[in-house]
Design a protein around this motif. Structure first.
Motif, PDB file in Angstrom:
ATOM      1  N   THR A 150      32.086  32.168  36.155  1.00  0.00           N
ATOM      2  CA  THR A 150      31.494  33.091  35.414  1.00  0.00           C
ATOM      3  C   THR A 150      31.880  32.970  34.006  1.00  0.00           C
ATOM      4  O   THR A 150      31.619  33.821  33.082  1.00  0.00           O
ATOM      5  CB  THR A 150      32.040  34.439  35.955  1.00  0.00           C
ATOM      6  N   ALA A 152      34.685  33.078  32.400  1.00  0.00           N
ATOM      7  CA  ALA A 152      35.624  34.252  31.970  1.00  0.00           C
ATOM      8  C   ALA A 152      37.178  33.477  31.652  1.00  0.00           C
ATOM      9  O   ALA A 152      37.276  32.606  31.958  1.00  0.00           O
ATOM     10  CB  ALA A 152      35.957  35.158  33.323  1.00  0.00           C
ATOM     11  N   ARG A 211      31.164  46.430  37.631  1.00  0.00           N
ATOM     12  CA  ARG A 211      31.075  45.798  36.376  1.00  0.00           C
ATOM     13  C   ARG A 211      31.083  46.660  35.267  1.00  0.00           C
ATOM     14  O   ARG A 211      30.534  47.645  35.114  1.00  0.00           O
ATOM     15  CB  ARG A 211      29.593  44.923  36.538  1.00  0.00           C
ATOM     16  N   THR A 245      35.412  43.444  28.564  1.00  0.00           N
ATOM     17  CA  THR A 245      34.487  43.414  29.685  1.00  0.00           C
ATOM     18  C   THR A 245      35.362  43.090  30.887  1.00  0.00           C
ATOM     19  O   THR A 245      36.550  42.377  30.882  1.00  0.00           O
ATOM     20  CB  THR A 245      33.575  42.155  29.569  1.00  0.00           C
ATOM     21  N   LEU A 270      34.570  42.512  35.458  1.00  0.00           N
ATOM     22  CA  LEU A 270      33.922  42.318  36.677  1.00  0.00           C
ATOM     23  C   LEU A 270      34.845  42.123  38.114  1.00  0.00           C
ATOM     24  O   LEU A 270      35.856  41.134  37.791  1.00  0.00           O
ATOM     25  CB  LEU A 270      32.927  40.872  36.539  1.00  0.00           C
ATOM     26  N   LYS A 316      34.579  37.795  29.239  1.00  0.00           N
ATOM     27  CA  LYS A 316      33.593  36.671  29.229  1.00  0.00           C
ATOM     28  C   LYS A 316      33.601  35.759  27.858  1.00  0.00           C
ATOM     29  O   LYS A 316      33.568  36.526  26.791  1.00  0.00           O
ATOM     30  CB  LYS A 316      32.387  37.398  29.825  1.00  0.00           C
ATOM     31  N   PHE A 327      29.709  40.498  31.247  1.00  0.00           N
ATOM     32  CA  PHE A 327      29.246  39.983  32.780  1.00  0.00           C
ATOM     33  C   PHE A 327      27.896  40.743  33.051  1.00  0.00           C
ATOM     34  O   PHE A 327      27.532  41.910  33.023  1.00  0.00           O
ATOM     35  CB  PHE A 327      30.298  40.269  33.844  1.00  0.00           C
ATOM     36  N   ASP A 368      26.322  36.889  37.330  1.00  0.00           N
ATOM     37  CA  ASP A 368      27.743  36.575  37.363  1.00  0.00           C
ATOM     38  C   ASP A 368      28.125  37.649  38.630  1.00  0.00           C
ATOM     39  O   ASP A 368      29.106  37.096  39.459  1.00  0.00           O
ATOM     40  CB  ASP A 368      28.660  37.319  36.061  1.00  0.00           C
ATOM     41  N   GLU A 369      27.605  38.576  38.886  1.00  0.00           N
ATOM     42  CA  GLU A 369      28.090  39.609  39.948  1.00  0.00           C
ATOM     43  C   GLU A 369      27.642  38.892  41.298  1.00  0.00           C
ATOM     44  O   GLU A 369      28.445  39.000  42.152  1.00  0.00           O
ATOM     45  CB  GLU A 369      27.447  40.921  39.650  1.00  0.00           C
TER      46      GLU A 369
END
Length: 557
Positions: free
Chosen positions: A32, A34, A85, A107, A109, A128, A134, A138-139
């Motif tokens: 992702t 992150a 999210r 941010t 998630l 991110k 996100f 990504d989810e």
């Protein structure tokens, strides 16, 4: 997609749970893009029991301090395990804020990680890279990764469980071999505590057994018989109340007792929580009963340092198996001791029977033969010598009979102190002062008929009389005779300088001045008896003159 497949394949190869968990977080951060990632494991009371982070240095984590317990946004996923999210987590109504030294995060998630139908924990990602939020992709990637993570965690758990059971079986096999080989019960208990601590991944193990009231601990206490692991030397031999401790609760109820943190458990004794030593010795703790005969009389207690995970149900069952082995070790030791005592008693009875049937009968026959031969001896001197020999044989028969009674007496050391044995010890101790061992003869049921208080008086008078002989009599022989019939009679006779000489024997003026004779008389009068001191003529008693002390006291009805 290729990165996701690689991550799934990588997770499938892991078998050790810590390695799998870290791999999950690292894969999530990579997929992702992150900056920070974490995996929170949900424990008891819907709180986070573990919190594994990626992206923060050890120095930064140390400055932040304690790991999250599951409040705020992190707790939102625990109570409502669905993907979450956020573009700005600070605006969420359940936002709790950050502790000091925590890096800024906006941010967010998060997705739950399920193992079969159970929520194992949650994956958290923040910040991110590039300042973007996100998105749905990504989810979706993170949700797919969480499913693969659940499978990998389940496999790692099963592998861990199989390895733990293997170690458990190996440890129980080692303990069983020790029991069957006749190893001392104390060594077996040490082995049980050590192996239980290893298999359960504990930091401390202890075996607690009921304290003996005679040891001064009083009733209702458990004593730490065996301690192993962290801080073991500081609690070995200490006592905890049976009513007011986790170990005591397990012993009383016969059921395992577990605590997630002994420091905060009101059922725990301060020693169990480490408070007596000013440190967090115990956090998670479990106590299982040691069943002996019909009830639980002790406990096996294992604990981990504060901050470590609590014991799960499987670990409690394994520990209970070790407690059963400990109970078997104690029972075998008790039965082995009873068997050895019984063998000793049988041997004593055989020796006593042989002495009676063989030695005494032969001595008695020899005495009768000599006594009948006396009438055929013309010279008076020879007849007198034979008569003395017959008297010596009678004395020898009395000594052997006393020995036989001692062998068959109940005062064998298992049911309390033995007066017969204590008299022998007193005479032996006096021999070091006298320079020679005094003669000791005991007649009658001294161990069965003489009560404890009167036995203490007899021992004190014996010691006092022998001490007087050593100080004043200049004796070469001393004879001590203790007989029990309707009353207790103690006679101490020496061949010293006698009553009339300076520095005389057991009943001398010196003894009276020192208060020794007065003490002996007062001890006799306390039990309704008396004490008489007299001179011994030449040829009487031990011969050559001297002093005799005769102390008497009636037996209580």
């Amino acid at each position: 997609m290729r990165g996701l497949l690689d991550a799934v394949m990588s997770l499938g190869r892991g078998l050790e749970l810590p390695q799998v968990l870290r791999g999950i977080v690292e894969a999530a951060v990579t997929l992702t893009d992150a900056e920070y990632g974490a995996l929170g494991v949900v424990g008891d009371r819907q709180k986070l029991s573990e919190f594994l982070t990626v992206g923060m240095s050890e120095e930064l984590e140390a400055r932040i301090g304690r790991t999250p317990c599951g409040r705020g946004i992190l707790g939102e996923l625990i109570t409502n395990p669905v993907p979450l999210r956020l573009t700005d987590l600070s605006r969420h109504p359940h936002s709790y804020g950050f502790p000091a030294n925590h890096p800024p995060m906006r941010t967010f998630l998060g997705v739950p990680v399920r193992v079969r139908d159970e929520v194992f924990g949650n994956l958290y990602l923040t910040e991110k890279r590039g300042g973007a939020a996100f998105d749905e992709d990504d989810e979706a990637v993170l949700t797919t990764l969480s499913i693969a993570a659940g499978v990998a965690i389940d496999n790692a758990r099963m592998y861990h469980e199989s390895r733990r059971r293997e170690r458990w079986l190996e440890a129980l096999g080692e303990i069983t071999r020790s029991l069957l080989s006749g190893t001392d019960a104390g060594e077996v208990l040490h082995l049980i505590a050590e192996r239980a601590m290893e298999v359960a991944s504990a930091d401390h193990a202890a075996v607690l057994l009921p304290a003996e009231p005679a040891a001064g601990n009083g009733p209702g206490l458990l004593t730490v018989e065996v301690a192993h692991g962290h801080g073991a030397s500081r609690i070995d031999g200490l006592a905890v109340p049976a009513d007011g401790s986790l170990a005591g609760l397990a012993a009383r109820t016969g059921k395992p007792v577990a605590s997630a943190d002994a420091r905060e458990d009101p059922r725990a004794h301060p020693m169990e929580a480490g408070e007596e030593h000013g440190e967090d010795l115990c956090g998670p703790t479990v106590s299982v009963p040691l069943q002996r005969d019909a009830g639980a009389s002790g406990a096996l207690r294992l604990s981990r340092l504060a901050g470590r995970p609590a014991f799960d149900d499987t670990e409690v069952k394994l520990i209970s198996g070790f407690a059963d082995q400990a109970a078997i070790a104690l029972e075998l030791a008790r039965r082995r001791a009873e068997s050895e005592d019984l063998a000793v008693l049988h041997d004593r009875d055989r020796i006593a029977r042989d002495l009676h049937d063989l030695a005494i009968q032969r001595l008695f026959a020899t005495g009768m033969t000599l006594q009948s031969a006396t009438r055929l001896i013309d010279r008076p001197e020879a007849a007198e010598r034979v008569g003395r020999a017959v008297g010596d044989l009678d004395t020898t028969i009395q000594i052997i009979r006393s020995t036989i009674f001692g062998l068959r007496a109940t005062g064998d050391g298992t049911s309390g102190p033995s007066l017969r044995r204590s008299m022998a010890e007193t005479a032996q101790a006096a021999g070091r002062t006298l320079g020679f061992p005094p003669s000791l003869r005991i007649e009658g049921p001294v161990d069965t008929n003489v009560p404890g208080e009167l036995a203490e008086q007899v021992l004190a008078v014996t010691a006092e009389a022998l001490s007087n002989v050593a100080r004043h009599a200049r004796a070469r022989r001393v004879e001590v005779v203790l007989s029990v019939g309707d009353e207790v009679t103690l006679s101490v006779t020496d061949d010293g300088v006698g009553l009339g000489a300076a520095g005389s024997g057991a009943g001398s003026g010196a003894a009276r001045r020192s208060g020794g004779l007065a003490n002996m008389r007062s001890r006799a009068e306390l039990h309704g008896g008396g004490c008489v001191v007299s001179s011994v003529g030449a040829g009487d008693g031990v011969g050559g003159g001297g002093t005799r002390v005769v102390w008497r006291a009636p037996l209580p009805e």
